[in-house]
Design a protein around this motif. Structure first.
Motif, PDB file in Angstrom:
ATOM      1  N   ASP A  41      53.935  48.479   1.507  1.00 11.78           N
ATOM      2  CA  ASP A  41      54.306  48.756  -0.157  1.00 11.78           C
ATOM      3  C   ASP A  41      54.726  50.306  -0.032  1.00 11.78           C
ATOM      4  OD1 ASP A  41      51.964  50.026  -0.289  1.00 11.78           O
ATOM      5  OD2 ASP A  41      51.713  47.889  -1.504  1.00 11.78           O
ATOM      6  N   THR A  85      54.541  43.038  -2.060  1.00  5.42           N
ATOM      7  CA  THR A  85      53.745  42.368  -2.241  1.00  5.42           C
ATOM      8  C   THR A  85      52.419  41.985  -0.792  1.00  5.42           C
ATOM      9  OG1 THR A  85      53.827  40.043  -2.300  1.00  5.42           O
ATOM     10  CG2 THR A  85      53.161  41.463  -4.120  1.00  5.42           C
ATOM     11  N   ASN A 112      50.398  46.084  -4.629  1.00  9.98           N
ATOM     12  CA  ASN A 112      50.637  45.636  -5.773  1.00  9.98           C
ATOM     13  C   ASN A 112      50.134  43.571  -5.912  1.00  9.98           C
ATOM     14  OD1 ASN A 112      53.327  46.845  -6.279  1.00  9.98           O
ATOM     15  ND2 ASN A 112      53.845  47.483  -3.878  1.00  9.98           N
ATOM     16  N   ASP A 113      49.697  43.527  -5.190  1.00 11.22           N
ATOM     17  CA  ASP A 113      48.937  42.240  -5.281  1.00 11.22           C
ATOM     18  C   ASP A 113      48.128  42.469  -7.077  1.00 11.22           C
ATOM     19  OD1 ASP A 113      49.433  39.850  -3.358  1.00 11.22           O
ATOM     20  OD2 ASP A 113      49.635  42.015  -2.438  1.00 11.22           O
ATOM     21  N   ARG A 116      49.049  42.117  -9.984  1.00  8.98           N
ATOM     22  CA  ARG A 116      49.484  41.239 -11.232  1.00  8.98           C
ATOM     23  C   ARG A 116      48.285  40.790 -12.057  1.00  8.98           C
ATOM     24  NH1 ARG A 116      54.281  37.950  -7.163  1.00  8.98           N
ATOM     25  NH2 ARG A 116      55.383  40.186  -6.739  1.00  8.98           N
ATOM     26  N   VAL A 124      45.283  37.504  -0.516  1.00  8.19           N
ATOM     27  CA  VAL A 124      45.529  39.293  -0.138  1.00  8.19           C
ATOM     28  C   VAL A 124      44.774  39.617   1.492  1.00  8.19           C
ATOM     29  CG1 VAL A 124      45.372  41.646  -0.205  1.00  8.19           C
ATOM     30  CG2 VAL A 124      46.187  40.156  -2.292  1.00  8.19           C
TER      31      VAL A 124
END
Length: 234
Positions: A41, A85, A112-113, A116, A124
């Motif tokens: 990411d 993600t 980024n997960d 959320r 993940v």
């Protein structure tokens, strides 16, 4: 006219930051990697802000410069893209990474997960396994690393500090577990002596600044050198 020596005075005096030649030394002799791929990411992509006294380079740019000196002709391909993600990293980057035939893959995914509303570290972990597994099966060495804890900087709204700190710890743990289980290397950046410094983060409170990237590059070069038995742990 301001000379480079004046501009880079802080970088050159920083005990946690290595220049390009020093990065090559940390990687060690007879570096085996000719094709390196970076997946992930915004951390992988190198999102950052400038830091006075430091070259405005990402950690992967710095590592590439050191690698080029340690292994002339070596190339680093950075596939990282912000806002993805872990599942999206797998979907959008894994095939491209495998097609490059990497000797070494560096993966930074999951950040980024955890931002959320719902975060499941096990899911993940499954995605990380699905990324790292094929890379290892293709013969690549694999390196992952800790996300540094930004919750003590004052840049994160107080109402989010506790949950973000917990999630960061969970992501670090599951990343280390997956990487180790698959025979990869994991760099424990949270144990770094500069990990608690507040001046390594960008003003957005999420990303690193140029100093932070310089520190990460140095730590990763050192870890790679030690992991393969040819570098300097000092």
């Amino acid at each position: 006219m301001i000379k480079d020596v004046d501009i880079l005075a802080r970088e050159w005096a920083d005990p946690h930051v290595a220049g390009d030649e020093e990065l090559a030394r940390l990687l060690g002799p007879a570096v085996p990697w000719e094709r390196v791929v970076v997946l992930g990411d915004s951390i992988a992509a190198g999102v950052r802000e400038p830091s006075p006294g430091y070259r405005d380079l990402s950690w992967s740019d710095r590592l590439a410069a050191g690698l080029a000196r340690a292994r002339p002709g070596a190339v680093v391909h950075n596939l990282g893209r912000r806002d993805l993600t872990a599942a999206e990293v797998r979907e959008e980057q894994l095939d491209a990474a495998l097609a490059l035939g990497p000797d070494l893959a560096i993966v930074a995914a999951g950040g980024n997960d955890l931002l959320r509303r719902e975060f499941d570290p096990n899911l993940v972990g499954d995605e990380l396994s699905a990324i790292l597994g094929p890379l290892r099966a293709a013969g690549a060495d694999v390196l992952t690393f800790d996300l540094l804890d930004n919750t003590g900087t004052g840049l994160v709204p107080e109402r989010f500090v506790a949950v973000l700190r917990e999630r960061l710890g969970q992501l670090v743990e599951v990343t280390r577990e997956v990487s180790t289980a698959l025979g990869g290397w994991h760099a424990p950046l949270r144990a770094h002596p500069a990990a608690a410094d507040t001046d390594i983060f960008a003003a957005d409170g999420l990303h690193l600044n140029a100093r932070g990237h310089a520190i990460v590059a140095t730590a990763l070069a050192r870890h790679l050198g030690v992991a393969r038995g040819g570098g300097d742990s000092g």
